[in-house]
Design a protein around this motif. Structure first.
Motif, PDB file in Angstrom:
ATOM      1  N   ASN A  24       0.854  -1.184   0.000  1.00 28.39           N
ATOM      2  CA  ASN A  24       0.000   0.000   0.000  1.00 28.39           C
ATOM      3  C   ASN A  24       0.890   1.234   0.000  1.00 28.39           C
ATOM      4  OD1 ASN A  24      -2.380   1.481   0.103  1.00 28.39           O
ATOM      5  ND2 ASN A  24      -2.443   1.487   2.331  1.00 28.39           N
ATOM      6  N   LEU A  25       0.469   2.257  -0.698  1.00 25.07           N
ATOM      7  CA  LEU A  25       1.188   3.515  -0.630  1.00 25.07           C
ATOM      8  C   LEU A  25       0.252   4.663  -0.916  1.00 25.07           C
ATOM      9  CD1 LEU A  25       1.774   4.245  -3.874  1.00 25.07           C
ATOM     10  CD2 LEU A  25       3.705   2.788  -3.471  1.00 25.07           C
ATOM     11  N   SER A  26       0.612   5.795  -0.353  1.00 25.64           N
ATOM     12  CA  SER A  26      -0.160   7.009  -0.599  1.00 25.64           C
ATOM     13  C   SER A  26       0.809   8.150  -0.822  1.00 25.64           C
ATOM     14  CB  SER A  26      -1.108   7.300   0.571  1.00 25.64           C
ATOM     15  OG  SER A  26      -0.392   7.439   1.774  1.00 25.64           O
ATOM     16  N   GLY A  27       0.486   8.974  -1.804  1.00 28.57           N
ATOM     17  CA  GLY A  27       1.329  10.111  -2.130  1.00 28.57           C
ATOM     18  C   GLY A  27       1.145  11.228  -1.124  1.00 28.57           C
ATOM     19  N   LYS A  28       2.264  11.833  -0.730  1.00 28.63           N
ATOM     20  CA  LYS A  28       2.232  12.980   0.173  1.00 28.63           C
ATOM     21  C   LYS A  28       2.586  14.267  -0.563  1.00 28.63           C
ATOM     22  CE  LYS A  28       3.425  10.982   4.617  1.00 28.63           C
ATOM     23  NZ  LYS A  28       4.460  10.997   5.673  1.00 28.63           N
ATOM     24  N   GLY A  29       2.898  14.148  -1.861  1.00 29.60           N
ATOM     25  CA  GLY A  29       3.276  15.307  -2.662  1.00 29.60           C
ATOM     26  C   GLY A  29       4.777  15.422  -2.837  1.00 29.60           C
ATOM     27  N   ASN A  30       5.187  16.063  -3.915  1.00 29.09           N
ATOM     28  CA  ASN A  30       6.602  16.302  -4.232  1.00 29.09           C
ATOM     29  C   ASN A  30       7.449  15.037  -4.230  1.00 29.09           C
ATOM     30  OD1 ASN A  30       6.228  19.092  -4.551  1.00 29.09           O
ATOM     31  ND2 ASN A  30       6.422  19.410  -2.342  1.00 29.09           N
ATOM     32  N   GLY A  31       6.907  13.922  -4.714  1.00 28.51           N
ATOM     33  CA  GLY A  31       7.660  12.678  -4.817  1.00 28.51           C
ATOM     34  C   GLY A  31       7.796  11.914  -3.521  1.00 28.51           C
ATOM     35  N   LEU A  32       7.093  12.337  -2.479  1.00 31.54           N
ATOM     36  CA  LEU A  32       7.153  11.661  -1.183  1.00 31.54           C
ATOM     37  C   LEU A  32       5.946  10.743  -1.033  1.00 31.54           C
ATOM     38  CD1 LEU A  32       8.567  11.367   1.586  1.00 31.54           C
ATOM     39  CD2 LEU A  32       7.157  13.282   2.385  1.00 31.54           C
ATOM     40  N   TYR A  33       6.199   9.498  -0.624  1.00 29.90           N
ATOM     41  CA  TYR A  33       5.149   8.490  -0.459  1.00 29.90           C
ATOM     42  C   TYR A  33       5.235   7.854   0.921  1.00 29.90           C
ATOM     43  CZ  TYR A  33       4.787   8.693  -5.534  1.00 29.90           C
ATOM     44  OH  TYR A  33       4.636   9.116  -6.829  1.00 29.90           O
ATOM     45  N   LYS A  34       4.082   7.587   1.508  1.00 33.36           N
ATOM     46  CA  LYS A  34       4.027   6.749   2.704  1.00 33.36           C
ATOM     47  C   LYS A  34       3.817   5.327   2.195  1.00 33.36           C
ATOM     48  CE  LYS A  34       1.642   5.779   6.982  1.00 33.36           C
ATOM     49  NZ  LYS A  34       0.540   6.121   7.875  1.00 33.36           N
ATOM     50  N   VAL A  35       4.730   4.434   2.559  1.00 30.69           N
ATOM     51  CA  VAL A  35       4.732   3.069   2.036  1.00 30.69           C
ATOM     52  C   VAL A  35       4.466   2.074   3.173  1.00 30.69           C
ATOM     53  CG1 VAL A  35       6.155   1.275   0.949  1.00 30.69           C
ATOM     54  CG2 VAL A  35       6.382   3.663   0.221  1.00 30.69           C
ATOM     55  N   THR A  89       6.388   0.113   7.737  1.00 29.81           N
ATOM     56  CA  THR A  89       5.880   1.360   7.165  1.00 29.81           C
ATOM     57  C   THR A  89       7.009   2.385   7.186  1.00 29.81           C
ATOM     58  OG1 THR A  89       3.652   0.872   7.949  1.00 29.81           O
ATOM     59  CG2 THR A  89       4.113   3.147   7.360  1.00 29.81           C
ATOM     60  N   PHE A  90       7.141   3.118   6.094  1.00 28.83           N
ATOM     61  CA  PHE A  90       8.212   4.105   5.998  1.00 28.83           C
ATOM     62  C   PHE A  90       7.874   5.115   4.907  1.00 28.83           C
ATOM     63  CE2 PHE A  90       9.194   0.359   3.488  1.00 28.83           C
ATOM     64  CZ  PHE A  90       9.513   0.865   2.243  1.00 28.83           C
ATOM     65  N   ASP A  91       8.600   6.223   4.890  1.00 31.10           N
ATOM     66  CA  ASP A  91       8.484   7.215   3.828  1.00 31.10           C
ATOM     67  C   ASP A  91       9.536   6.926   2.767  1.00 31.10           C
ATOM     68  OD1 ASP A  91       6.396   8.551   5.029  1.00 31.10           O
ATOM     69  OD2 ASP A  91       7.660  10.122   5.896  1.00 31.10           O
ATOM     70  N   LEU A  92       9.136   7.084   1.513  1.00 32.49           N
ATOM     71  CA  LEU A  92      10.021   6.875   0.367  1.00 32.49           C
ATOM     72  C   LEU A  92       9.971   8.130  -0.486  1.00 32.49           C
ATOM     73  CD1 LEU A  92      11.647   4.635  -1.342  1.00 32.49           C
ATOM     74  CD2 LEU A  92       9.535   4.464  -2.647  1.00 32.49           C
ATOM     75  N   THR A  93      11.132   8.648  -0.846  1.00 33.86           N
ATOM     76  CA  THR A  93      11.206   9.832  -1.695  1.00 33.86           C
ATOM     77  C   THR A  93      11.708   9.419  -3.074  1.00 33.86           C
ATOM     78  OG1 THR A  93      11.704  11.214   0.220  1.00 33.86           O
ATOM     79  CG2 THR A  93      12.214  12.131  -1.953  1.00 33.86           C
ATOM     80  N   VAL A  94      10.945   9.771  -4.100  1.00 28.98           N
ATOM     81  CA  VAL A  94      11.323   9.473  -5.485  1.00 28.98           C
ATOM     82  C   VAL A  94      11.698  10.782  -6.160  1.00 28.98           C
ATOM     83  CG1 VAL A  94      10.561   8.548  -7.703  1.00 28.98           C
ATOM     84  CG2 VAL A  94       9.739   7.512  -5.582  1.00 28.98           C
TER      85      VAL A  94
END
Length: 189
Positions: A113-124, A138-143
């Protein structure tokens, strides 16, 4: 003229379908990295571990999923030198007390599962499997461009790695090893 319009419409349909379907992007396992830190009462150790494979799934520019395999035999302590404890710690981490790499040569992470937080940041949220035990993390991923980064902690006891855990053994004193280890992940794709 009718044929030209038909070909143009067909090309547009194919192009728009291609743009809206998922794209799998394989990580470059040579350029991608995982750094780890394990702590104990009297200090800490750090090192690296390598990916065997990995894929991120995108729809357009939006991240939609991913799956990764880690080569547990590649555990490498980087804060100790050869002949000064490095081989002993590497061997112990690979032994059954910790990761049991002979029986469990890989670990896996699959994004669930993931949700976008904006500016390439996702809660995974992902299923992490170590020693054939699966538990969520669960962690934050920056693309950013063709790279992604994440940092998170893993509770080793959830994967049946209990060696010198104060939650499972008494009277360890200064020999307690933290239940959590830290991972810093850098993906290049």
């Amino acid at each position: 003229m009718k044929n030209l319009k038909t070909i143009a419409i067909a090309a547009l349909v194919v192009l728009s379908t291609t743009l809206t379907t998922a794209q799998n992007k394989k990580i470059d396992v040579k350029k991608s990295s995982i750094a780890w830190v394990g702590k104990k009462v009297t200090g800490q150790h750090n090192g690296t571990i390598n990916f065997s494979s990995g894929t991120l799934v995108f729809k357009g520019k939006a991240l939609k999923g991913g799956e990764f395999v880690v080569d547990m035999n590649s555990i490498n302590t980087t804060d100790l030198q050869a002949g000064k404890g490095k081989e002993k710690l590497d061997g112990h981490l690979k032994a059954d007390d910790f990761f049991g790499v002979e029986k469990y040569p890989t670990a896996k992470l699959k994004i669930t599962n993931l949700s976008g937080k904006g500016n390439g940041l996702y809660k995974v949220t992902a299923d992490l499997t170590i020693k054939e035990v699966t538990a969520p993390v669960t962690f934050d991923l920056t693309v950013k461009g063709n790279a992604a980064t994440a940092a998170f902690n893993v509770d080793r006891t959830k994967y049946d790695i209990k060696y010198k855990s104060k939650n499972f053994f008494e009277n360890l004193g200064d020999n307690v090893i933290s239940d959590e280890f830290e991972l810093s992940v850098n993906l290049v794709f």
